[in-house]
Scaffold this active site. Structure first.
Site, PDB file in Angstrom:
ATOM      1  N   SER A 287      15.336  21.766 -15.933  1.00 14.22           N
ATOM      2  CA  SER A 287      14.149  22.581 -16.188  1.00 14.22           C
ATOM      3  C   SER A 287      14.619  23.902 -16.769  1.00 14.22           C
ATOM      4  O   SER A 287      15.665  24.417 -16.380  1.00 14.22           O
ATOM      5  CB  SER A 287      13.404  22.810 -14.880  1.00 14.22           C
ATOM      6  OG  SER A 287      12.634  23.991 -14.961  1.00 14.22           O
TER       7      SER A 287
ATOM      8  N   HIS B 221       0.841  -1.218   0.000  1.00 15.07           N
ATOM      9  CA  HIS B 221       0.000   0.000   0.000  1.00 15.07           C
ATOM     10  C   HIS B 221       0.873   1.264   0.000  1.00 15.07           C
ATOM     11  O   HIS B 221       0.419   2.319   0.434  1.00 15.07           O
ATOM     12  CB  HIS B 221      -0.943   0.054   1.199  1.00 15.07           C
ATOM     13  CG  HIS B 221      -1.684  -1.223   1.456  1.00 15.07           C
ATOM     14  ND1 HIS B 221      -2.951  -1.462   0.974  1.00 15.07           N
ATOM     15  CD2 HIS B 221      -1.320  -2.339   2.118  1.00 15.07           C
ATOM     16  CE1 HIS B 221      -3.342  -2.672   1.345  1.00 15.07           C
ATOM     17  NE2 HIS B 221      -2.362  -3.232   2.026  1.00 15.07           N
TER      18      HIS B 221
ATOM     19  N   LYS C  32      16.408  21.534 -10.751  1.00 12.06           N
ATOM     20  CA  LYS C  32      15.719  20.294 -11.117  1.00 12.06           C
ATOM     21  C   LYS C  32      16.605  19.279 -11.814  1.00 12.06           C
ATOM     22  O   LYS C  32      17.491  19.618 -12.584  1.00 12.06           O
ATOM     23  CB  LYS C  32      14.559  20.626 -12.060  1.00 12.06           C
ATOM     24  CG  LYS C  32      13.496  21.481 -11.408  1.00 12.06           C
ATOM     25  CD  LYS C  32      12.499  20.667 -10.656  1.00 12.06           C
ATOM     26  CE  LYS C  32      11.355  20.345 -11.597  1.00 12.06           C
ATOM     27  NZ  LYS C  32      10.379  19.497 -10.979  1.00 12.06           N
TER      28      LYS C  32
ATOM     29  N   GLU D  45       9.800   8.552 -17.032  1.00  6.54           N
ATOM     30  CA  GLU D  45       8.406   8.952 -17.260  1.00  6.54           C
ATOM     31  C   GLU D  45       7.941   8.552 -18.664  1.00  6.54           C
ATOM     32  O   GLU D  45       6.796   8.150 -18.859  1.00  6.54           O
ATOM     33  CB  GLU D  45       8.261  10.459 -17.056  1.00  6.54           C
ATOM     34  CG  GLU D  45       8.437  10.863 -15.609  1.00  6.54           C
ATOM     35  CD  GLU D  45       8.572  12.368 -15.453  1.00  6.54           C
ATOM     36  OE1 GLU D  45       7.624  12.981 -14.960  1.00  6.54           O
ATOM     37  OE2 GLU D  45       9.612  12.931 -15.829  1.00  6.54           O
TER      38      GLU D  45
END
Ligand code: ARG
Length: 457
Positions: free
Chosen positions: A274, A153, A280, A287
Site C-alpha cells: 500500500s 455457510h 499491507k 482480486e
C-alpha cells in the site's frame, strides 16, 4: 472493393463505424491460411489456372512475412483484415490477386477465419488449465494430511484436509477442460464454400479446403454457415464457467490471506503493498482474477444479445462478435496464468489451519457418529446429546476433546471412553474414508488418479 456502383466515398464516420480492422487484424494468420487453402483448391479444380494459383499462394506468403515483420497496417478505408490482405496482395503480385476472391465471400471467409482463431484459443486455454491442474495436484499431494476447517455457510463445519480442498478445484478445472473439448469438437466444421449465403455455382471442393485447414468436414448448410456464431458463444460459455471457478478459488485466497484466517501467506511475487499503510500485503492478483470473471461473463452476455435478434444470414452486427471473444480470451489466459503462479507459490500455514480447526467444536459430528456406532443411539438422539456437549464446552471455554469423560457421561452415560480419541481432528479426517471423502489415504489415491489422467492428456 465494391466501388463500382457508388459515385461517392463513405463519410468519415461511416468509415469509422464500418471498419473492423482495428480489432480483426488479430485474425491475420487465420486469414492467410484460409486464403491459401482456398486458392490451392481453386487451382486444383481448374477454377483458376495452376500458374495463377501458385502466384497467389506465393504472394500470400509474402504478405504474411510483411505482417509478421511490421504488423498489420490499420487503414480504415480497407475496412477489415480480408480487404487489407487482398489489397496488400495486389501490391505484391498485381491484378492476378483479383482472382483469389472467386467462389467465396467475406461472409464464409470471416466465419472460417474466426473458427480457426477460436480453435487455437481453445488449445491455448486447455494447455493453461492443464498447467493449473498440475499445480493443484502437486500442492494437494504435499498436503494430503494437512488438516483445516471445512466450512458450510462459512461456519466451521467438519475438518477436512487441505489436499482434498485443492482437489475440489482440480475437479472443476477437469470439467472446464471437457467443456472446451466439447466446444472444439462442435466447432470443427468448415464454413468455407458457403460463399455469401447460398453456396456457389463454381465447381469447388469443400472437402479439400476443410481438410487442408484441419476441419473434420464442411458445414452442412450454407445459410447456417454464415449465420452461425455458436462456436464463439460455446467458447464464451466455457470461458465464463472456467472464470467463475477461478473466481471462487481467488475469493478463497483473499479470505485465507486475511488476518483473521491467516491460512496462507502470499509470496512477495504475488502481493502488492500500500502506498500509505506499510504493513499491507494485498492479494491484488487474486482480486483481479475474481474481477475478471465479471468482465468475461459480460463478454458472453454481449455476444448473446448481439446475436439474439438477427435474421438469416449475415448482418453487420455480427462484426461485433470478435471484440468480446478477444477480450474474454485475453482476460481468461491472464487469469489462468496468475492463478497457476499463485497456487504454485502460496505459502500455506498448516499451524494456523489446525488452530482454526481446533477452535470451532468442529468434531461434534464425530461424537454423534460414535454414539450411533458404539452405543446404537439413533442419530437424531445422538445429535441432541452432542448439542448438549457443545453447549457445555462453550460454557467452559474449552474444546470438545478437552471435556472430561465424567462431564460427558453426566450428559449421557452411553458416551464411552474411546470418545476423546475420536474427537481429535486427525481421527476425524481419517474416519471420513468413504469414496470421495477427505481422509488422507483417499486424497493420495485421488492424487494418483489425477496424475494418471494428466499424463494421458
Ligand atoms: N468485417 C466483416 C466482419 O467481421 C467481414 C464480413 C463482411 N461481410 C459483409 N457482407 N459486409 O464480420
Amino acid at each position: 472493393m465494391w466501388g463500382g456502383r457508388f459515385a461517392e466515398g463513405p463519410a468519415a464516420v461511416m468509415r469509422e463505424i464500418n471498419a473492423s480492422i482495428p480489432f480483426d487484424k488479430r485474425l491475420w494468420r487465420q486469414d492467410i491460411a484460409g486464403s491459401k487453402a482456398h486458392v490451392a483448391m481453386l487451382g486444383a479444380q481448374g477454377i483458376v489456372s495452376p500458374e495463377d494459383a501458385a502466384r497467389i499462394a506465393d504472394g500470400l506468403d509474402r504478405v504474411a512475412a510483411v505482417y509478421a515483420a511490421e504488423g498489420v497496417p490499420e487503414d480504415l478505408a480497407l475496412e477489415d483484415i480480408h480487404m487489407a490482405t487482398e489489397s496488400r496482395l495486389a501490391e505484391e503480385i498485381g491484378a492476378v490477386a483479383g482472382r483469389l476472391h472467386t467462389a467465396r465471400s467475406r461472409n464464409d471467409q470471416v466465419a472460417t477465419d474466426f473458427r480457426l482463431w477460436v480453435r487455437d484459443a481453445i488449445d491455448a486455454v486447455d494447455a493453461g488449465l492443464k498447467a493449473l491442474q498440475t499445480a493443484l495436484v502437486a500442492r494437494a499431494d504435499a498436503h494430503a494430511a494437512t488438516v483445516m476447517p471445512g466450512y458450510t455457510h462459512l461456519q466451521a463445519a467438519q475438518p477436512v484436509t487441505l489436499g482434498h480442498h485443492l482437489l475440489a478445484y482440480y475437479e472443476m478445472v477437469r470439467r472446464d477442460r471437457s467443456r472446451f473439448r466439447d466446444a472444439r469438437a462442435r466447432l470443427n466444421e468448415c464454413p468455407l464454400g458457403a460463399a455469401a449465403l447460398a453456396g456457389t455455382g463454381f465447381p469447388i471442393d469443400r472437402r479439400a479446403t476443410a481438410a487442408a485447414l484441419g476441419f473434420d468436414r464442411p458445414t452442412a448448410n450454407s445459410l447456417d454457415s454464415v449465420s452461425d456464431r455458436d462456436f464463439a458463444l460455446d467458447y464464451l460459455m466455457a470461458a465464463a464457467q472456467a472464470s467463475l471457478h477461478l473466481s471462487r478459488l481467488a475469493e478463497e485466497i483473499v479470505l485465507w490471506a486475511s488476518q483473521p484466517f491467516g491460512f496462507v501467506r502470499l509470496p512477495d511475487q504475488w502481493s502488492t503493498g500500500s502506498s500509505i499503510m506499510p504493513q499491507k500485503r494485498n492479494p491484488d492478483a487474486a482480486e483481479l482474477v475474481r474481477g475478471h470473471a465479471g468482465r468475461i461473463t459480460g463478454c458472453l452476455t454481449a455476444l448473446m444479445i448481439t446475436m439474439k435478434g438477427l435474421p438469416l444470414a449475415y448482418s453487420k452486427d455480427m462484426q461485433d462478435d470478435k471484440p468480446p471473444v478477444f477480450e474474454a480470451h485475453d482476460l481468461l489466459a491472464l487469469s489462468i496464468a496468475a492463478m497457476t503462479g499463485m497456487i504454485e507459490t502460496l505459502d500455506f500455514r498448516p499451524e494456523r489451519m489446525r488452530a482454526a480447526a481446533e477452535a470451532g467444536f468442529i468434531t461434534a459430528t464425530d461424537l454423534a457418529d460414535r454414539l450411533v456406532r458404539v452405543a446404537g443411539v439413533p442419530f437424531r438422539e445422538a445429535h441432541h446429546i452432542t448439542g448438549a456437549a457443545v453447549k457445555l464446552a462453550e460454557q467452559q471455554g474449552c474444546a470438545l476433546s478437552d471435556l472430561s469423560l465424567e462431564a460427558l457421561q453426566a450428559i449421557d452415560p452411553r458416551i464411552d471412553e474411546g470418545v476423546q480419541a475420536a474427537l481429535s481432528i486427525d481421527a476425524s479426517v481419517a474416519a471420513r474414508a468413504s469414496e470421495g471423502g477427505t481422509a488422507p489415504e483417499r486424497v493420495r489415491e485421488a492424487v494418483a488418479r489425477a496424475r494418471a489422467a494428466l499424463e494421458a492428456g
